[in-house]
Design a protein around this motif. Structure first.
Motif, PDB file in Angstrom:
ATOM      1  N   THR A 117      14.697   4.883   8.029  1.00  0.00           N
ATOM      2  CA  THR A 117      13.491   4.075   7.816  1.00  0.00           C
ATOM      3  C   THR A 117      13.503   3.256   6.533  1.00  0.00           C
ATOM      4  O   THR A 117      12.794   2.246   6.436  1.00  0.00           O
ATOM      5  N   GLY A 118      14.250   3.695   5.536  1.00  0.00           N
ATOM      6  CA  GLY A 118      14.171   3.058   4.229  1.00  0.00           C
ATOM      7  C   GLY A 118      13.005   3.554   3.404  1.00  0.00           C
ATOM      8  O   GLY A 118      12.794   3.087   2.279  1.00  0.00           O
ATOM      9  N   LEU A 119      12.229   4.490   3.952  1.00  0.00           N
ATOM     10  CA  LEU A 119      11.151   5.106   3.187  1.00  0.00           C
ATOM     11  C   LEU A 119      11.733   6.168   2.260  1.00  0.00           C
ATOM     12  O   LEU A 119      12.894   6.556   2.395  1.00  0.00           O
ATOM     13  N   TRP A 120      10.932   6.650   1.325  1.00  0.00           N
ATOM     14  CA  TRP A 120      11.427   7.637   0.368  1.00  0.00           C
ATOM     15  C   TRP A 120      10.394   8.737   0.203  1.00  0.00           C
ATOM     16  O   TRP A 120       9.199   8.558   0.477  1.00  0.00           O
ATOM     17  N   LEU A 121      10.851   9.887  -0.253  1.00  0.00           N
ATOM     18  CA  LEU A 121       9.954  11.010  -0.481  1.00  0.00           C
ATOM     19  C   LEU A 121       9.001  10.707  -1.635  1.00  0.00           C
ATOM     20  O   LEU A 121       9.417  10.183  -2.671  1.00  0.00           O
ATOM     21  N   ILE A 122       7.747  11.042  -1.445  1.00  0.00           N
ATOM     22  CA  ILE A 122       6.719  10.762  -2.455  1.00  0.00           C
ATOM     23  C   ILE A 122       6.054  12.075  -2.851  1.00  0.00           C
ATOM     24  O   ILE A 122       5.370  12.698  -2.037  1.00  0.00           O
ATOM     25  N   PRO A 123       6.236  12.505  -4.089  1.00  0.00           N
ATOM     26  CA  PRO A 123       5.586  13.740  -4.532  1.00  0.00           C
ATOM     27  C   PRO A 123       4.072  13.559  -4.656  1.00  0.00           C
ATOM     28  O   PRO A 123       3.570  12.443  -4.806  1.00  0.00           O
ATOM     29  N   GLU A 124       3.353  14.669  -4.596  1.00  0.00           N
ATOM     30  CA  GLU A 124       1.918  14.651  -4.843  1.00  0.00           C
ATOM     31  C   GLU A 124       1.669  14.700  -6.350  1.00  0.00           C
ATOM     32  O   GLU A 124       2.389  15.370  -7.082  1.00  0.00           O
ATOM     33  N   VAL A 196       3.496   5.055  14.059  1.00  0.00           N
ATOM     34  CA  VAL A 196       2.174   4.782  13.496  1.00  0.00           C
ATOM     35  C   VAL A 196       1.977   5.502  12.168  1.00  0.00           C
ATOM     36  O   VAL A 196       1.363   4.966  11.241  1.00  0.00           O
ATOM     37  N   ASN A 197       2.490   6.719  12.058  1.00  0.00           N
ATOM     38  CA  ASN A 197       2.314   7.534  10.855  1.00  0.00           C
ATOM     39  C   ASN A 197       3.657   7.894  10.257  1.00  0.00           C
ATOM     40  O   ASN A 197       4.579   8.275  10.977  1.00  0.00           O
ATOM     41  N   ALA A 198       3.760   7.766   8.936  1.00  0.00           N
ATOM     42  CA  ALA A 198       4.977   8.204   8.253  1.00  0.00           C
ATOM     43  C   ALA A 198       5.076   9.722   8.320  1.00  0.00           C
ATOM     44  O   ALA A 198       4.067  10.435   8.424  1.00  0.00           O
ATOM     45  N   ALA A 199       6.282  10.234   8.267  1.00  0.00           N
ATOM     46  CA  ALA A 199       6.495  11.677   8.270  1.00  0.00           C
ATOM     47  C   ALA A 199       5.875  12.300   7.022  1.00  0.00           C
ATOM     48  O   ALA A 199       5.764  11.641   5.976  1.00  0.00           O
ATOM     49  N   PRO A 200       5.453  13.565   7.102  1.00  0.00           N
ATOM     50  CA  PRO A 200       4.952  14.230   5.892  1.00  0.00           C
ATOM     51  C   PRO A 200       5.949  14.101   4.748  1.00  0.00           C
ATOM     52  O   PRO A 200       7.151  14.320   4.921  1.00  0.00           O
ATOM     53  N   GLY A 201       5.435  13.735   3.595  1.00  0.00           N
ATOM     54  CA  GLY A 201       6.288  13.523   2.429  1.00  0.00           C
ATOM     55  C   GLY A 201       6.679  12.079   2.218  1.00  0.00           C
ATOM     56  O   GLY A 201       7.148  11.708   1.140  1.00  0.00           O
ATOM     57  N   ARG A 249       3.628  -7.538   9.142  1.00  0.00           N
ATOM     58  CA  ARG A 249       4.372  -7.665  10.402  1.00  0.00           C
ATOM     59  C   ARG A 249       5.870  -7.763  10.107  1.00  0.00           C
ATOM     60  O   ARG A 249       6.286  -8.407   9.159  1.00  0.00           O
ATOM     61  N   GLY A 250       6.652  -7.107  10.934  1.00  0.00           N
ATOM     62  CA  GLY A 250       8.100  -7.179  10.784  1.00  0.00           C
ATOM     63  C   GLY A 250       8.627  -6.433   9.577  1.00  0.00           C
ATOM     64  O   GLY A 250       9.731  -6.726   9.104  1.00  0.00           O
ATOM     65  N   ASN A 251       7.855  -5.466   9.056  1.00  0.00           N
ATOM     66  CA  ASN A 251       8.343  -4.722   7.892  1.00  0.00           C
ATOM     67  C   ASN A 251       9.573  -3.907   8.268  1.00  0.00           C
ATOM     68  O   ASN A 251       9.761  -3.537   9.436  1.00  0.00           O
ATOM     69  N   PRO A 252      10.455  -3.622   7.305  1.00  0.00           N
ATOM     70  CA  PRO A 252      11.735  -2.972   7.606  1.00  0.00           C
ATOM     71  C   PRO A 252      11.646  -1.464   7.820  1.00  0.00           C
ATOM     72  O   PRO A 252      12.670  -0.829   8.065  1.00  0.00           O
ATOM     73  N   TYR A 253      10.439  -0.881   7.758  1.00  0.00           N
ATOM     74  CA  TYR A 253      10.313   0.575   7.807  1.00  0.00           C
ATOM     75  C   TYR A 253      10.016   1.122   9.197  1.00  0.00           C
ATOM     76  O   TYR A 253       9.951   2.331   9.392  1.00  0.00           O
ATOM     77  N   TYR A 257       2.205  -2.935  12.067  1.00  0.00           N
ATOM     78  CA  TYR A 257       1.454  -3.811  11.168  1.00  0.00           C
ATOM     79  C   TYR A 257       0.154  -3.123  10.759  1.00  0.00           C
ATOM     80  O   TYR A 257      -0.646  -2.722  11.598  1.00  0.00           O
ATOM     81  N   GLU A 258      -0.059  -3.002   9.450  1.00  0.00           N
ATOM     82  CA  GLU A 258      -1.250  -2.324   8.930  1.00  0.00           C
ATOM     83  C   GLU A 258      -1.947  -3.220   7.900  1.00  0.00           C
ATOM     84  O   GLU A 258      -1.771  -3.055   6.680  1.00  0.00           O
ATOM     85  N   PRO A 259      -2.768  -4.155   8.347  1.00  0.00           N
ATOM     86  CA  PRO A 259      -3.459  -5.023   7.382  1.00  0.00           C
ATOM     87  C   PRO A 259      -4.479  -4.269   6.529  1.00  0.00           C
ATOM     88  O   PRO A 259      -4.929  -4.793   5.502  1.00  0.00           O
ATOM     89  N   TRP A 260      -4.816  -3.053   6.929  1.00  0.00           N
ATOM     90  CA  TRP A 260      -5.800  -2.251   6.185  1.00  0.00           C
ATOM     91  C   TRP A 260      -5.189  -1.428   5.057  1.00  0.00           C
ATOM     92  O   TRP A 260      -5.905  -0.904   4.208  1.00  0.00           O
ATOM     93  N   HIS A 261      -3.872  -1.271   5.017  1.00  0.00           N
ATOM     94  CA  HIS A 261      -3.220  -0.356   4.085  1.00  0.00           C
ATOM     95  C   HIS A 261      -2.720  -1.113   2.854  1.00  0.00           C
ATOM     96  O   HIS A 261      -1.837  -1.971   2.948  1.00  0.00           O
TER      97      HIS A 261
END
Length: 268
Positions: A117-124, A196-201, A249-253, A257-261
């Motif tokens: 996905t190109g996403l990364w882990l995000i700590p709390e 629709v939802n990123a994985a936990p973390g 739109r067309g994001n690499p992850y 499309y989430e215009p609200w986020h």
């Protein structure tokens, strides 16, 4: 003794809420929560574990000493209460090892998912501040700079005749897992949910800098938000307050499309 009513103290298993913000689930709990300076709340299911009262700690479950993470949470609370109010709490992030049970439950490998996905882990964050309340009158928790920027941005929009409200802010890893569990119970697959939802973390909401934003009368988290005056205003001015739209739109992850986020990244 320190009493900061607008600070959420965070630990891997337990959140420590300021008194007066949580809804009671019984008359007995209502009386205790009305007196509490802080409430210990289990993250995996939201259950109240104990209330800090003027006369001391009051357990709200049996066998409180056996609750996972309770010793650590109590040490965090003790340190906070003993700290002079004029000294801000130390910045910090929680370790990520607690996250693994969430990913194991879904059959996900963090390294594989990150590579795909190109996403990364995000700590709390170790603590968050109260940034007001969302549309549903729930406390809105953000990091301190994100909270200040959101309040300034919302007020500036209001001064221009544009009303915006927050739908959600900080979410724990356990909360994100709960989203998956509810959708799995409705018959969706993990792969379908991941569109629709990123994985936990991996959700930006974990870091306390992301907001879902809407406008009065507009349904939450819907693409139709892009047709509102609030969205137009955000496109023109959000960057002035350090916010950007994370998933165009067309994001690499692979996220829809989430215009609200919108996520606070600071002003360069």
């Amino acid at each position: 003794m320190r009493n900061d009513p607008q600070l959420l103290l965070n630990t891997p298993d337990i959140e420590i809420w300021p008194g007066g913000l949580l809804r009671a689930r019984s008359n007995h709990n209502a009386r205790l929560l009305a007196q509490a300076s802080h409430v210990l709340r289990r993250k995996c299911d939201g259950r109240y574990l104990a209330a800090q009262l003027p006369r001391g700690l009051m357990p709200l479950i049996t066998r409180l000493p056996e609750a996972p993470g309770i010793e650590h949470a109590l040490s965090v609370l003790d340190a906070h209460l003993s700290q002079p109010a004029r000294i801000p709490p130390p910045q910090g992030e929680l370790p990520l090892h607690h996250l693994q049970h969430c990913l194991d439950h879904l059959g996900l490998d963090s390294a594989d998912y990150a590579a795909q996905t190109g996403l990364w882990l995000i700590p709390e964050p170790a603590h968050l501040v109260l940034a007001g309340f969302d549309r549903y009158r729930r406390p809105l928790w953000l990091t301190r700079p994100a909270a200040r920027s959101w309040q300034r941005m919302r007020d500036a929009a209001a001064a221009s005749g544009i009303a915006m409200d927050a739908i959600s802010g900080y979410r724990s890893h356990d909360y994100q897992l709960g989203i998956f569990e509810r959708k799995l119970a409705r018959g969706l697959s993990v792969s379908e949910i991941l569109t629709v939802n990123a994985a936990p973390g991996f959700s930006e909401h974990h870091g306390g800098n992301a907001l879902d934003i809407s406008a009065p009368g507009e349904p939450p988290a819907e693409e139709s938000f892009e047709h509102t005056e609030a969205f137009t205003w955000l496109q023109q001015h959000a960057g002035d307050y350090g916010f950007h739209m994370s998933y165009p739109r067309g994001n690499p992850y692979g996220i829809v499309y989430e215009p609200w986020h919108w996520c606070w990244i600071g002003i360069s």
